[in-house]
Design a protein around this motif. Sequence first.
Motif, PDB file in Angstrom:
ATOM      1  N   ASN A  34      37.128  42.230  57.616  1.00  0.00           N
ATOM      2  CA  ASN A  34      38.379  42.963  57.870  1.00  0.00           C
ATOM      3  C   ASN A  34      38.817  43.738  56.627  1.00  0.00           C
ATOM      4  N   ARG A  35      38.702  43.117  55.455  1.00  0.00           N
ATOM      5  CA  ARG A  35      39.049  43.814  54.211  1.00  0.00           C
ATOM      6  C   ARG A  35      38.124  45.012  53.998  1.00  0.00           C
ATOM      7  N   LEU A  36      36.835  44.820  54.246  1.00  0.00           N
ATOM      8  CA  LEU A  36      35.880  45.916  54.096  1.00  0.00           C
ATOM      9  C   LEU A  36      36.190  47.052  55.068  1.00  0.00           C
ATOM     10  N   ALA A  37      36.550  46.716  56.297  1.00  0.00           N
ATOM     11  CA  ALA A  37      36.879  47.742  57.287  1.00  0.00           C
ATOM     12  C   ALA A  37      38.089  48.559  56.841  1.00  0.00           C
ATOM     13  N   SER A  43      38.931  54.999  52.640  1.00  0.00           N
ATOM     14  CA  SER A  43      38.048  55.927  51.926  1.00  0.00           C
ATOM     15  C   SER A  43      37.704  57.136  52.794  1.00  0.00           C
ATOM     16  N   ARG A  44      37.583  56.950  54.098  1.00  0.00           N
ATOM     17  CA  ARG A  44      37.326  58.095  54.990  1.00  0.00           C
ATOM     18  C   ARG A  44      38.508  59.057  54.996  1.00  0.00           C
ATOM     19  N   VAL A  45      39.714  58.505  55.007  1.00  0.00           N
ATOM     20  CA  VAL A  45      40.907  59.358  54.966  1.00  0.00           C
ATOM     21  C   VAL A  45      40.917  60.171  53.674  1.00  0.00           C
ATOM     22  N   LEU A  65      38.356  52.126  45.422  1.00  0.00           N
ATOM     23  CA  LEU A  65      37.875  51.645  46.725  1.00  0.00           C
ATOM     24  C   LEU A  65      36.379  51.354  46.690  1.00  0.00           C
ATOM     25  N   TYR A  66      35.606  52.182  45.991  1.00  0.00           N
ATOM     26  CA  TYR A  66      34.163  51.939  45.906  1.00  0.00           C
ATOM     27  C   TYR A  66      33.868  50.640  45.156  1.00  0.00           C
ATOM     28  N   ASN A  73      31.164  43.513  49.540  1.00  0.00           N
ATOM     29  CA  ASN A  73      29.792  43.402  50.054  1.00  0.00           C
ATOM     30  C   ASN A  73      29.039  42.250  49.398  1.00  0.00           C
ATOM     31  N   MET A  74      29.215  42.088  48.094  1.00  0.00           N
ATOM     32  CA  MET A  74      28.557  40.968  47.412  1.00  0.00           C
ATOM     33  C   MET A  74      29.126  39.639  47.911  1.00  0.00           C
TER      34      MET A  74
END
Length: 147
Positions: A34-37, A43-45, A65-66, A73-74
């Motif tokens: 959920n946090r990643l989403a 980031s898309r915005v 954000l990256y 991810n890790m």
Amino acid sequence: MNIQIGDVGHIIQLAIAPVFLLTGVCTNLMVLTNRLARIIDRSRVLEDRLDIGYSDVYLNELDVLYSRSRLINMSITQSTACGLLICLVIAMLFLGDILNLALDKYVAGMFVGAMLCLIASFVLLLREIAIASAAMRSHRHVRQPIK
């Protein structure tokens, strides 16, 4: 190989604690995804806004954000490894009891490995939260005095 009902009951009793742990790991994975989403959505915005016009503010936020997404991810990888090791522990408990194999050292080793992966996942999550909180504080708006 003659397995009695009592043997299966004993095996299930041994496997209950790792199953509860697996439930917790799955809950942790839901939180992480959920946090990643949310990071991906934001980031898309920002990337869409950057397509319209250049902004240092947006680029700086994207950098944050990256780095957050890399940590998440890790953390997801560590939680998934933990879940895999717990599943292997459960399978080895059944195999060891059914086949009369001495797998106790392997079970203990995999359980310790699972705990190390879970610890690493939580440490990475804490680091990501710290970065998110610091970024939020750095973008805090200052109230203008009322005239």
